[in-house]
Every structure is written in C-alpha cells, then in structure tokens.
Design a protein around this motif. Structure first.
Motif, PDB file in Angstrom:
ATOM      1  N   LEU A   1     -36.983   3.073  16.300  1.00 47.97           N
ATOM      2  CA  LEU A   1     -36.266   4.304  16.505  1.00 47.97           C
ATOM      3  C   LEU A   1     -34.828   3.954  16.069  1.00 47.97           C
ATOM      4  O   LEU A   1     -34.243   3.016  16.603  1.00 47.97           O
ATOM      5  CB  LEU A   1     -36.389   4.494  17.980  1.00 47.97           C
ATOM      6  CG  LEU A   1     -37.363   5.360  18.744  1.00 47.97           C
ATOM      7  CD1 LEU A   1     -37.219   6.932  18.423  1.00 47.97           C
ATOM      8  CD2 LEU A   1     -38.750   5.073  18.181  1.00 47.97           C
TER       9      LEU A   1
ATOM     10  N   LEU B   1     -35.305  10.823  15.737  1.00 53.92           N
ATOM     11  CA  LEU B   1     -35.538  11.545  16.659  1.00 53.92           C
ATOM     12  C   LEU B   1     -34.781  12.935  16.428  1.00 53.92           C
ATOM     13  O   LEU B   1     -34.517  13.791  17.366  1.00 53.92           O
ATOM     14  CB  LEU B   1     -35.321  11.146  17.890  1.00 53.92           C
ATOM     15  CG  LEU B   1     -36.379  10.363  18.540  1.00 53.92           C
ATOM     16  CD1 LEU B   1     -35.772   9.463  19.824  1.00 53.92           C
ATOM     17  CD2 LEU B   1     -37.670  10.742  19.062  1.00 53.92           C
TER      18      LEU B   1
ATOM     19  N   ARG C   1     -28.813  14.063  16.491  1.00 57.75           N
ATOM     20  CA  ARG C   1     -27.958  13.871  17.508  1.00 57.75           C
ATOM     21  C   ARG C   1     -28.040  12.037  17.763  1.00 57.75           C
ATOM     22  O   ARG C   1     -29.330  11.691  17.858  1.00 57.75           O
ATOM     23  CB  ARG C   1     -28.152  14.588  18.652  1.00 57.75           C
ATOM     24  CG  ARG C   1     -27.453  15.980  18.497  1.00 57.75           C
ATOM     25  CD  ARG C   1     -27.838  16.935  19.501  1.00 57.75           C
ATOM     26  NE  ARG C   1     -29.306  17.264  19.555  1.00 57.75           N
ATOM     27  CZ  ARG C   1     -29.651  18.423  18.672  1.00 57.75           C
ATOM     28  NH1 ARG C   1     -28.876  18.788  17.550  1.00 57.75           N
ATOM     29  NH2 ARG C   1     -30.832  18.373  18.656  1.00 57.75           N
TER      30      ARG C   1
ATOM     31  N   LEU D   1     -28.682   9.804  20.797  1.00 60.27           N
ATOM     32  CA  LEU D   1     -29.033   9.866  22.025  1.00 60.27           C
ATOM     33  C   LEU D   1     -28.835   8.650  22.869  1.00 60.27           C
ATOM     34  O   LEU D   1     -28.828   7.472  22.089  1.00 60.27           O
ATOM     35  CB  LEU D   1     -30.574  10.197  22.180  1.00 60.27           C
ATOM     36  CG  LEU D   1     -31.148  11.351  21.249  1.00 60.27           C
ATOM     37  CD1 LEU D   1     -32.533  11.300  21.403  1.00 60.27           C
ATOM     38  CD2 LEU D   1     -30.640  12.411  21.742  1.00 60.27           C
TER      39      LEU D   1
HETATM   40  N1  SAM Z   1     -24.885   2.550  17.975  1.00 62.83           N
HETATM   41  C1  SAM Z   1     -25.155   3.863  17.922  1.00 62.83           C
HETATM   42  C2  SAM Z   1     -23.934   4.917  17.775  1.00 62.83           C
HETATM   43  O1  SAM Z   1     -23.219   4.676  18.721  1.00 62.83           O
HETATM   44  O2  SAM Z   1     -23.702   5.059  16.901  1.00 62.83           O
HETATM   45  C3  SAM Z   1     -26.059   4.302  19.166  1.00 62.83           C
HETATM   46  C4  SAM Z   1     -27.352   3.719  19.618  1.00 62.83           C
HETATM   47  S1  SAM Z   1     -28.080   4.598  20.631  1.00 62.83           S
HETATM   48  C5  SAM Z   1     -26.964   5.115  21.959  1.00 62.83           C
HETATM   49  C6  SAM Z   1     -29.356   3.315  20.996  1.00 62.83           C
HETATM   50  C7  SAM Z   1     -30.852   3.591  20.716  1.00 62.83           C
HETATM   51  O3  SAM Z   1     -31.396   4.832  20.801  1.00 62.83           O
HETATM   52  C8  SAM Z   1     -30.746   3.323  19.269  1.00 62.83           C
HETATM   53  O4  SAM Z   1     -30.730   2.217  18.724  1.00 62.83           O
HETATM   54  C9  SAM Z   1     -32.189   4.107  18.707  1.00 62.83           C
HETATM   55  O5  SAM Z   1     -33.144   3.215  19.047  1.00 62.83           O
HETATM   56  C10 SAM Z   1     -32.089   5.127  19.974  1.00 62.83           C
HETATM   57  N2  SAM Z   1     -31.533   6.510  19.222  1.00 62.83           N
HETATM   58  C11 SAM Z   1     -30.447   7.098  19.724  1.00 62.83           C
HETATM   59  N3  SAM Z   1     -30.341   8.376  18.920  1.00 62.83           N
HETATM   60  C12 SAM Z   1     -31.618   8.242  18.058  1.00 62.83           C
HETATM   61  C13 SAM Z   1     -32.108   9.115  17.132  1.00 62.83           C
HETATM   62  N4  SAM Z   1     -31.468  10.400  16.843  1.00 62.83           N
HETATM   63  N5  SAM Z   1     -33.054   8.832  16.450  1.00 62.83           N
HETATM   64  C14 SAM Z   1     -33.761   7.869  16.841  1.00 62.83           C
HETATM   65  N6  SAM Z   1     -33.428   6.919  17.620  1.00 62.83           N
HETATM   66  C15 SAM Z   1     -32.420   7.044  18.227  1.00 62.83           C
END
Ligand code: SAM
Length: 247
Positions: free
Chosen positions: A176, A225, A228, A230
C-alpha cells in the motif's frame, strides 16, 4: 452430550468464548476470561455458550465455575465463519493508533498480522515493540471474541522489515503506497483470482525509497487506495474493507 432444547443464557444469546485449554471433550477458560464470565456475567453450571476450541466452534455447556477457571463440556460442532486470507504487514507506529488498527483489522477478518520495524518507525517505538506484543495478542483475542470470529488472528513477534519482506509466501503481495498513481487495490483484486494475499502498510512517515525497492525486488506490487493520504490505521481498515468485498 448437551441435552436437546438447552438454552443459551438470557441476555447472553450466542455469546462466544475462545478456550484457553481444551481436550476432546472439555474446554476451559482461565484468567481474565474466567473471572469475567464468573463474576461479571455470573455464569452457572448448565448454561450453554459457543466455544472455540482447537480450531473448531462447538456448543458447550458449563460444568463448573471456579474463581479463575470455567470448565465446559463440549457438544456439537457449529459452522465456522472463515477469516479473510489476508496477511497484514503493519509498520509499527504510535502505539495507541496501531492498537486501534489491530482491533479493527481483527474485526474486519485479517488472518495474520506481522508488526514490522520500518526505517521510519520511531526509534523508541521500535525498541519498545517486542515488550508490547503480548498486549497486542490480547487486543486481537478480545476483538475476535467481541466480533464473534471463530479464530484469533496470529500476531507475530515484531521483525525488521528487510528480514520479513523476502520471506512472505502469499501468492499475491501488495504494497500500500500513497505514491502509487495507477494501480488501485480494488482493480488488482478484481482482475485476478486471489487465494492468499499479503498487504503491507507503512508507518506515519511512509516507506523509505530503499524499502520500496526491496518490496519491488521481492515481487510486491504497489497499489493505491485513492488520491488522499490516509493515516496508516485508516489505510489498514480501508484496505481490509475492499478485501472483504472482493475476495
Ligand atoms: N509519508 C506519507 C506522507 O506524509 O506523505 C504518509 C504515509 S501514510 C500516513 C502511512 C501509510 O498508509 C503509507 O505508508 C501507506 O502504506 C498507507 N497509505 C496512506 N494513504 C494511502 C493511499 N492513498 N493509498 C495507499 N496507501 C496509503
């Protein structure tokens, strides 16, 4: 043998317990579960519940209630509800959020969860993770029971990501990643038969470039996903909901 027509206790209809110990004919709850059943729910001999013992769901009648031990006589086998064939690799992140995610992943049917120490897992959390794993197993056990699952997801000991990734054997392995723009989780699941699925969810800071490379070299495919970003625990819930609909 449980007598025909024996009733589940009033107000506790179809409550399900996961046995701590069992043999061919009896199952036993010990510790906190037994205390809860005995003191809070005032269980009595003769009451009938559903009990998961040795991987099977059985009707079971209480034969004795002690301070910290409730013993059941096992009856007929009941139909089990299967968990999703999903192995979740969850990067370790803030424990309160992670624990909420573990509870929800259990309710949504994940079969196995491996907490992984990723490059961007905060150091103090990585150091404390091993001591926390028993608590995580307790959380998923309670969530399994509350959501009336017939099994409890396996929670592995936390491991460093680079040791786990190459060893995962699922036939379909999905990473993901919020950076993926084309392949969505739903389109990948809808386009092929999936018998065993592994999904990896990154920490708050996301996956590091060398980790993305390792996943890629080990046959994992990146999926999104949606547009956005998440929180990790939200991503786990959304991904499992998609799996629940499509697998
Ligand atoms: N470092 C990123 C940023 O601030 O741009 C955010 C990481 S997110 C908080 C944590 C994890 O959630 C990601 O590593 C990924 O595995 C998953 N995730 C969050 N949004 C996603 C999306 N739209 N599609 C797929 N995975 C997502």
């Amino acid at each position: 043998m449980i007598a025909e027509g024996t009733q589940y206790p009033v107000g506790m209809t179809r409550r399900r317990w996961i046995a701590d110990e069992w043999n061919d004919t009896t199952a036993t709850l010990t510790g906190d579960q037994a205390v809860h059943l005995a003191r809070v729910l005032r269980a009595q001999a003769g009451q009938v519940f559903d009990v998961v013992a040795g991987g099977f769901l059985r009707r079971a009648e209480i034969t004795s209630v002690g301070e910290r031990e409730v013993v059941f006589s096992l009856g007929e086998e009941l139909e089990m509800d299967a968990s999703l064939p999903v192995h979740l690799l969850m990067a370790v992140f803030k424990f309160d959020h992670l624990e909420w995610g573990l509870e929800k992943a259990t309710e949504l049917g994940a079969a196995r969860i491996t907490p992984v120490l990723a490059r961007r897992t905060e150091k103090h959390l990585a150091q404390a993770a091993a001591k926390r794993v028993e608590r995580w197993r307790k959380i998923v056990r309670e969530a399994a029971q509350q959501s009336r699952r017939s099994d409890v997801p396996v929670v592995d000991d936390p491991l460093v990501l680079k040791l786990v990734v190459p060893t995962v054997e699922a036939t379909t392995k999905l990473l993901l990643a919020e950076t993926e723009q084309e392949n969505s989780l739903s389109s990948v699941l809808a386009s092929q038969p999936v018998s065993e699925l592994a999904m990896a969810i990154g920490p708050e800071g996301g996956w590091a470039p060398d980790e993305m490379k390792l996943f890629d070299e080990s046959g994992w495919r990146a999926v999104t996903l949606g547009p956005r970003i998440l929180r990790a625990e939200t991503a786990a819930i959304a991904a499992l909901a998609v799996c629940g609909a499509l697998l």
